[in-house]
Scaffold this motif. Sequence first.
Motif, PDB file in Angstrom:
ATOM      1  N   LYS A   1       7.423  -7.893   9.656  1.00 21.80           N
ATOM      2  CA  LYS A   1       7.406  -7.563   8.227  1.00 21.80           C
ATOM      3  C   LYS A   1       6.682  -8.623   7.382  1.00 21.80           C
ATOM      4  CE  LYS A   1       8.892  -4.368   7.098  1.00 21.80           C
ATOM      5  NZ  LYS A   1       8.281  -3.031   6.936  1.00 21.80           N
TER       6      LYS A   1
ATOM      7  N   GLN B   1       2.357  -1.883 -11.132  1.00 27.89           N
ATOM      8  CA  GLN B   1       3.770  -1.922 -11.516  1.00 27.89           C
ATOM      9  C   GLN B   1       3.988  -2.853 -12.707  1.00 27.89           C
ATOM     10  OE1 GLN B   1       5.894  -3.043  -7.956  1.00 27.89           O
ATOM     11  NE2 GLN B   1       5.786  -0.986  -7.076  1.00 27.89           N
TER      12      GLN B   1
ATOM     13  N   ASP C   1       6.609 -10.890  -8.381  1.00 31.80           N
ATOM     14  CA  ASP C   1       5.853 -10.797  -7.129  1.00 31.80           C
ATOM     15  C   ASP C   1       6.586 -11.526  -6.007  1.00 31.80           C
ATOM     16  OD1 ASP C   1       5.562 -13.314  -8.102  1.00 31.80           O
ATOM     17  OD2 ASP C   1       3.383 -13.413  -7.922  1.00 31.80           O
TER      18      ASP C   1
ATOM     19  N   MET D   1      11.107  -9.439  -2.258  1.00 32.92           N
ATOM     20  CA  MET D   1      11.602  -8.075  -2.337  1.00 32.92           C
ATOM     21  C   MET D   1      10.600  -7.161  -3.032  1.00 32.92           C
ATOM     22  SD  MET D   1      13.878  -5.955  -1.511  1.00 32.92           S
ATOM     23  CE  MET D   1      15.143  -7.084  -0.922  1.00 32.92           C
ATOM     24  N   ALA D   2       9.950  -7.674  -4.090  1.00 31.75           N
ATOM     25  CA  ALA D   2       8.954  -6.859  -4.789  1.00 31.75           C
ATOM     26  C   ALA D   2       7.797  -6.524  -3.855  1.00 31.75           C
ATOM     27  CB  ALA D   2       8.449  -7.600  -6.023  1.00 31.75           C
ATOM     28  N   ARG D   3       7.396  -7.483  -3.033  1.00 34.35           N
ATOM     29  CA  ARG D   3       6.281  -7.234  -2.107  1.00 34.35           C
ATOM     30  C   ARG D   3       6.680  -6.262  -0.997  1.00 34.35           C
ATOM     31  NH1 ARG D   3       1.795 -10.120  -2.418  1.00 34.35           N
ATOM     32  NH2 ARG D   3       1.674 -11.702  -4.056  1.00 34.35           N
ATOM     33  N   VAL D   4       7.925  -6.378  -0.544  1.00 32.54           N
ATOM     34  CA  VAL D   4       8.391  -5.435   0.488  1.00 32.54           C
ATOM     35  C   VAL D   4       8.419  -4.012  -0.075  1.00 32.54           C
ATOM     36  CG1 VAL D   4      10.376  -4.774   1.899  1.00 32.54           C
ATOM     37  CG2 VAL D   4       9.693  -7.168   1.757  1.00 32.54           C
ATOM     38  N   ASN D   5       8.904  -3.871  -1.311  1.00 32.43           N
ATOM     39  CA  ASN D   5       8.921  -2.540  -1.939  1.00 32.43           C
ATOM     40  C   ASN D   5       7.504  -2.017  -2.164  1.00 32.43           C
ATOM     41  OD1 ASN D   5      11.716  -2.538  -2.035  1.00 32.43           O
ATOM     42  ND2 ASN D   5      11.789  -3.467  -4.072  1.00 32.43           N
ATOM     43  N   ALA D   6       6.586  -2.925  -2.558  1.00 33.90           N
ATOM     44  CA  ALA D   6       5.192  -2.512  -2.747  1.00 33.90           C
ATOM     45  C   ALA D   6       4.570  -2.096  -1.424  1.00 33.90           C
ATOM     46  CB  ALA D   6       4.398  -3.648  -3.386  1.00 33.90           C
TER      47      ALA D   6
ATOM     48  N   GLY E   1       6.131  -0.679   0.935  1.00 34.08           N
ATOM     49  CA  GLY E   1       6.662   0.644   1.245  1.00 34.08           C
ATOM     50  C   GLY E   1       5.912   1.777   0.562  1.00 34.08           C
ATOM     51  N   GLU E   2       5.167   1.463  -0.504  1.00 34.58           N
ATOM     52  CA  GLU E   2       4.390   2.486  -1.192  1.00 34.58           C
ATOM     53  C   GLU E   2       3.013   2.699  -0.575  1.00 34.58           C
ATOM     54  OE1 GLU E   2       4.241   1.955  -5.362  1.00 34.58           O
ATOM     55  OE2 GLU E   2       6.411   1.632  -5.599  1.00 34.58           O
TER      56      GLU E   2
ATOM     57  N   TRP F   1       2.162   4.402   5.719  1.00 38.08           N
ATOM     58  CA  TRP F   1       3.069   3.817   6.694  1.00 38.08           C
ATOM     59  C   TRP F   1       2.451   3.635   8.072  1.00 38.08           C
ATOM     60  CZ3 TRP F   1       3.806   6.885  10.943  1.00 38.08           C
ATOM     61  CH2 TRP F   1       3.486   8.244  10.811  1.00 38.08           C
TER      62      TRP F   1
END
Length: 366
Positions: free
Chosen positions: A111, A129, A250, A253-258, A260-261, A264
């Motif tokens: 990850k 965002q 940034d 967690m914000a990068r992990v969520n980004a 996910g967008e 995949w």
Amino acid sequence: MLKQFFIICSGADTDILEQCSKGEQNKYAGIGATVFFTAVMAFIAASYALYTVFDNLYASIFFGLVWGLLIFNLDRYIVSTIKKTDSFIDEIIQASPRIILAIIIAIVISKPLELKIFEKEINQVLLEQKNEMTLANKTQIAEQFAPNITALQNDITSLQNEINGKETEVNTLYDTYISEAEGTAGTKLLGKGPVYSEKREKHDAALLELQQLKAENKNKITAIESQIGQLKGDFETQIVSTQPIINNFDGLMARVNALGELPWLPSLFIFLLFLAIETSPIFAKLLSPKGAYDFKLEDQETAVKTNVLQNKNQREAMLKTDYAINDKIYSDIENEDELYTYKRKKAREIMQLQADAFYKQQKNVL
């Protein structure tokens, strides 16, 4: 030197492996190299992930090193505890918890590296965002100030309408006394008669009231405009003070969520790559035939196990025999007259001593 290091990384018994062939040693050196380089990738991934959190290079390297050593120890333990047996099903059952652990480790390692590989795409998503958050933030702050500003603007409008109404009244009075002077209205008499003077006085009085009203309302409007300016200043100040929070959005967690967008499929391939790396030592041991090292290790372990079982059985037999001998000895001396006489004599002496002690105690009480 390097080969010996990788053999140590594999968790194999070096003393036993030295007695095996070069091919067997190379096999475990390859397994150890996989374990080592997996730990290196874990170190890099953890260091980058922690750098996005702490924003400190030295702290990130230190904790990344600790994480890399932890992964190295886990992988080494996983590989070294898989034993070759004669049943492939038993080996799969034995390795299944370790495979699950390897999958978890692969996810954790892959990850952060995905975050680095797709950094530019993630930054683009974060920028969009942040722009949305900036607009939403301005809207929310405006909703806090808008009612007060609107109410104050309505007050200004009301004061201005009051002035406009008074001006209309003054203009009407002006037209009235001018028409009276021209003889076009009122008495229809040309000239400035008594009626003209009366209407002129009304006009002058209204004009004076208008001037006073303008002065008063101007002061009120100036005060209200000052309040509006203060509110707008507070509005801008709050926007400026909250913008850095949005700009710093940034973190990890914000990068992990980004991430996910994003699509995949590339992330899946990277995860599968690390999963293959992480599980390759396990499957290498599962799929490889039972070699000389496995036979020698099994021989050593079974020898120790046999020796322990023999010692245990021998101690149990000795204890059982000792119990039987003691029972026989006590049974033989149970009916001896000499032992009976000796114990009877000693019991008599004890009872005499007890009687003497009781007599002395009673005598002292009296």
